[in-house]
Design a protein around this motif. Structure first.
Motif, PDB file in Angstrom:
ATOM      1  N   LYS A   1       2.298   1.813  -3.436  1.00 49.01           N
ATOM      2  CA  LYS A   1       1.309   2.389  -4.353  1.00 49.01           C
ATOM      3  C   LYS A   1       1.177   3.892  -4.131  1.00 49.01           C
ATOM      4  CE  LYS A   1      -1.705  -1.630  -4.633  1.00 49.01           C
ATOM      5  NZ  LYS A   1      -3.037  -2.131  -4.248  1.00 49.01           N
ATOM      6  N   ILE A   2       1.054   4.292  -2.875  1.00 49.00           N
ATOM      7  CA  ILE A   2       0.853   5.705  -2.541  1.00 49.00           C
ATOM      8  C   ILE A   2       2.057   6.544  -2.962  1.00 49.00           C
ATOM      9  CG2 ILE A   2       0.630   7.337  -0.617  1.00 49.00           C
ATOM     10  CD1 ILE A   2      -1.033   5.090   0.800  1.00 49.00           C
ATOM     11  N   LYS A   3       3.266   6.038  -2.687  1.00 57.94           N
ATOM     12  CA  LYS A   3       4.482   6.805  -2.960  1.00 57.94           C
ATOM     13  C   LYS A   3       5.033   6.584  -4.366  1.00 57.94           C
ATOM     14  CE  LYS A   3       6.180   7.596   1.650  1.00 57.94           C
ATOM     15  NZ  LYS A   3       7.380   7.716   2.455  1.00 57.94           N
TER      16      LYS A   3
ATOM     17  N   GLU B   1       0.827  -1.208   0.000  1.00 55.67           N
ATOM     18  CA  GLU B   1       0.000   0.000   0.000  1.00 55.67           C
ATOM     19  C   GLU B   1       0.863   1.261   0.000  1.00 55.67           C
ATOM     20  OE1 GLU B   1      -3.317   0.170  -0.455  1.00 55.67           O
ATOM     21  OE2 GLU B   1      -3.109  -1.995  -0.762  1.00 55.67           O
TER      22      GLU B   1
END
Length: 191
Positions: free
Chosen positions: A17-19, A14
């Motif tokens: 994905k965000i970074k 997760e």
């Protein structure tokens, strides 16, 4: 609820994905930060100490940088906790790297200290903290200045002790009640 390596992998996915980073890089960062938090600090010394309070041993650990005399922060744990809580172990590593000393101790009836938990009171915890401060005030690696850090009931104890000292002593608390008045029949918890 899932835990362990599976949970770490999911969190890493997760975060990646965000970074917008590769999962392997995020896993490496998690691993490096975990290892950094758990390894002893470079040039740091650790000293165990004990002080007798009303016939019972109060046990603590003092984290020291390699050299110099500076101020010491005394950590006061909350109910049901001890000096070896994760947050205090991490602070024991970080404070000396920042040039401060950290003393963490167990109130009577907790952790390694003697006594029974059911016999611990506000007054006994105040006496324990006062005894630890008195014990450390002449330590060769300390310059006599103290700050207090407390969590939950330990924060209340830190605030109480600081308010009764003749000199100014800084206090930092986490989730500490400012007053226990509704629990007392007398306004002074030391009586």
């Amino acid at each position: 609820m899932p835990s362990g390596p599976w949970l770490v992998s999911r969190v890493a996915e997760e975060v990646a994905k965000i970074k917008g980073l590769p999962v392997d890089e995020v896993m490496y960062q998690i691993s490096a930060n975990t290892c950094r938090a758990l390894r002893p600090g470079v040039g740091m010394r650790v000293e165990r100490f004990s002080v007798e309070v009303e016939g019972v041993q109060v046990v603590g650990v003092l984290h020291l940088p390699a050299s110099g005399r500076v101020a010491c922060v005394v950590a006061c744990h909350g109910m049901g906790a001890c000096k070896d809580s994760d947050k205090y172990l991490l602070l024991g590593r970080e404070f000396p790297e920042a040039g401060l000393r950290l003393a963490r101790f167990d109130f009577r009836g907790s952790g390694e200290s003697g006594g029974l938990y059911r016999n611990a009171t506000i007054a006994s915890r105040i006496a324990d903290l006062e005894a630890v401060l008195a014990h450390l005030k002449d330590h060769e690696a300390l310059d006599g200045r103290f700050g207090l850090l407390g969590s939950s009931l330990g924060g209340f104890i830190a605030l109480w002790v600081a308010s009764r000292r003749g000199s100014v002593i800084p206090v930092v608390t986490w989730n500490a009640p400012a007053s226990l008045a509704e629990l007392w029949r007398t306004p002074d918890p030391t009586t």
